[in-house]
Enzyme design. Structure first.
Site, PDB file in Angstrom:
ATOM      1  N   ASP A 167      11.172  -0.208  -3.419  1.00 11.06           N
ATOM      2  CA  ASP A 167      10.492   1.022  -3.016  1.00 11.06           C
ATOM      3  C   ASP A 167      11.408   2.219  -3.279  1.00 11.06           C
ATOM      4  OD1 ASP A 167       8.873   2.899  -1.234  1.00 11.06           O
ATOM      5  OD2 ASP A 167       7.849   1.016  -0.818  1.00 11.06           O
ATOM      6  N   HIS A 235       9.151   6.754   1.944  1.00  8.31           N
ATOM      7  CA  HIS A 235       8.162   5.674   1.912  1.00  8.31           C
ATOM      8  C   HIS A 235       8.777   4.311   2.225  1.00  8.31           C
ATOM      9  CE1 HIS A 235       5.246   3.016  -0.289  1.00  8.31           C
ATOM     10  NE2 HIS A 235       4.356   3.907   0.120  1.00  8.31           N
ATOM     11  N   SER A 424      -0.200   0.680   0.944  1.00 12.75           N
ATOM     12  CA  SER A 424       1.253   0.554   1.106  1.00 12.75           C
ATOM     13  C   SER A 424       1.621   0.128   2.510  1.00 12.75           C
ATOM     14  CB  SER A 424       1.937   1.896   0.823  1.00 12.75           C
ATOM     15  OG  SER A 424       2.167   2.077  -0.534  1.00 12.75           O
TER      16      SER A 424
END
Length: 599
Positions: A167, A235, A424
């Site tokens: 990520d 994220h 996600s």
């Protein structure tokens, strides 16, 4: 007597990587005659991945590949930059003109030595962040559409399992820090990485903000990408918290597999991340070898990829995923947030992955979630919409997925918590469940996927287009795959297997009445680079030896991840049982990673 033999090296499929721009790039299958390659968000391809056929000089030698790139340049500044762990060669185009990229790809396709060529597309986080701060984890425990996690914790908390989060990296957060292990930064571009260099051993999230519209290029119509400035998402830290936030520490949130470890693997930076970097990250995270990168000291049993791009599954991705799964690593991928069939989004449409769609708090398929026959399972992804976004469909911030984050708009600031929504957020729910399973069984990735599907429950709401086997149920899955207490015994302590030696690992069995059954189950998880060296046996408490498998001269693959059935009815159950492993040759070594007995 020690055997002498030369290890057999399997011919690695030649992977092709393609670097598209900031948007979601379209993969270009070798059989197609592609249009000018641009990202789904419009950004042109900046590099490609070329796979040469085995036997050609260009497949063996990067210098030959470089000469080949020069020959095909036709005035363009092509450069053979590096070879991937999957075998493909990354070729820089030296241009962001989509027409140039199409011409170069066509030139490679006409070469009989080329097996495939595809864009090195950019991947992006698949989340739609909101601005709420409610600490509500309905996604774990609510009866309607939660994942029924608390009931699973009596069976497993994920201890002993590493989950790689491929990520944006990780920004320090006190509610996750206790479960972080060393990772790696695979971003090749120093400008995208914002750390002043290329790949390195520091996976810290430097921020993926974009200061101005068009900073990542322009689309085929000349529109700027992105269309407006964007703040950093942090994220990877949000994903990490869902999987394994520290629990029972009187603060923050609970992680699904809260005794597992998270390995941050950084691939997404400014404008996204390249397929070539992500493919190498998959290889490294699962314990494979990547040139120029130190070996992973703690290979992951689970990989979470909450990222994606448009187009067919590339050869590069499929090669990397297949190899990871062969090493015993389960790969979990977010389906994407475009409300269309997932068949057009990669790597969610690749084989050998668990593809996860997202549901809302009422148990419907979330409005943004991709769908279709390639979806394997659905998990909570949340829904947060303002009245201005969807008149008549307002949800509250508490209906999102609440997890760890950072308050910095560009560079890291104070740690925080926030709700996001997206596939996600759904994928790490399933990655956490996989970690719970892997901690207590020796199931293969395929068996883990089957177990999750078989024990899902129907979505309480509606799903149009296909949501896989239903809503993942952690408790039901754990109860199905882990034997009842008192009859299951395991040893998770690593035991090294040097060359030409015999080693043993012990399990003390107690509380079982009478003799062992006629169907004693022996689960074996051995990591070894050449199992053709090995003879594996079970030793009963009285010293009786039961041969489980003799791999010598019959098997040249790596690792042993199998469950054997032994008729041990003549043996008293209680006592010390041993797994005996003989290594009868040189060159390759390994370890007993774990083993178990089920009575």
């Amino acid at each position: 007597m020690a055997l002498s033999r030369r290890s057999t090296l399997s011919g690695a499929a030649l992977g092709v990587l393609l670097l598209a721009g900031a948007g979601l790039a379209t993969a270009l299958p070798a059989a197609a005659d592609p249009p000018a390659p641009v990202a789904a968000g419009g950004q042109p391809v900046a590099s490609i991945i070329v796979g040469y056929k085995p036997g050609s000089a260009k497949a063996r030698d990067l210098a030959s590949a470089a000469k080949d790139a020069t020959a095909k340049a036709h005035g363009r500044a092509l450069s053979a930059e590096r070879r991937l762990a999957t075998g493909g060669v990354v070729v820089g185009l030296g241009s962001k003109d989509a027409r140039d990229a199409a011409a170069v790809i066509a030139a490679y396709k006409a070469d009989p030595d080329v097996d495939y060529v595809e864009a090195d597309q950019m991947m992006h986080p698949l989340a739609d962040p909101t601005d709420t701060d409610y600490a509500q984890q309905w996604d774990l425990f609510e009866a309607t559409a939660g994942m029924n996690v608390p009931g699973a914790w009596a069976t497993s908390t994920g201890a002993g399992v590493t989950v790689a989060v491929i990520d944006t990296g990780y920004v320090a957060h006190s509610d996750v820090a206790g479960n972080i292990v060393a990772g790696y930064d695979f971003i090749t571009s120093s400008s995208a990485a914002r750390d002043g260099n290329g790949r390195d051993n520091n996976p810290a999230d430097e921020g993926d903000w974009v200061a101005t519209a068009g900073e990542c290029g322009t689309d085929a119509n000349g529109n700027p990408v992105p269309s407006k400035p964007e703040d950093s998402s942090w994220h990877g830290t949000h994903v990490a918290g869902t999987i394994a936030a520290v629990t029972n520490n009187a603060k923050g949130i609970a992680g699904i597999a809260y005794n597992a470890k998270v390995q941050p693997v950084r691939v997404l930076g400014k404008c996204g991340g390249a397929t070539s970097d992500i493919a190498d990250a998959i290889t490294w995270a699962s314990g494979g070898t990547v040139a120029g990168v130190p070996a992973n000291p703690t290979p992951a049993k689970v990989i979470n990829m909450s990222l994606g791009g448009s187009g067919a599954c590339s050869v590069t991705y499929q090669n990397a995923i297949n190899a990871a799964v062969a090493r015993g690593t389960t790969v979990v991928v977010a389906a994407g947030n475009s409300n269309v069939d997932v068949s057009g989004f990669n790597p969610a449409n690749c084989n050998n992955v668990i593809t996860v769609a997202a549901s809302d708090r009422a148990g419907n398929r979330a409005f943004y979630s991709n769908f279709g026959a390639k979806i394997d399972i659905t998990a909570p992804g949340g829904e947060v919409r303002l009245e201005t976004d969807a008149p008549g469909s307002r949800t509250t911030p508490a209906d999102g997925i609440y997890s760890t984050l950072n308050g910095g708009l560009t560079t890291p600031g104070a740690e925080s918590y926030k709700t996001y929504m997206g596939t996600s957020m759904a994928a790490p729910h399933v990655a956490g469940l996989v970690a719970l399973i892997a901690a207590k069984t020796t199931l293969t990735p395929a068996q883990i996927e089957t177990a999750i599907k078989n024990n899902a429950r129907a979505l309480p709401g509606t799903c149009t287009g296909g949501c896989g086997s239903g809503l993942a149920d952690a408790t039901a899955t754990l109860l199905a795959v882990v034997p009842a207490p008192g009859k299951y015994f395991e040893n998770l302590t690593d035991v090294a297997i040097p060359d030409n030696t015999t080693v043993e690992s012990s399990i003390v069995v107690s509380g079982v009445t009478g003799n062992a059954p006629t169907t004693l189950k022996v689960g074996v998880d051995i990591k070894h680079t050449y199992r053709g060296d090995l003879i594996v046996s079970l030793v009963a408490p009285d010293g009786s030896v039961y041969l489980l498998e003799d791999f010598v001269n019959s098997d040249s693959t790596a690792n042993v991840a199998k469950t054997y059935t032994v008729n041990a009815s003549s043996e008293v159950a209680n006592g010390t049982w041993k797994l005996r492993v003989q290594d009868v040759a040189s060159q390759d070594t390994g370890k007993i990673d774990a083993w178990n007995l089920t009575f």
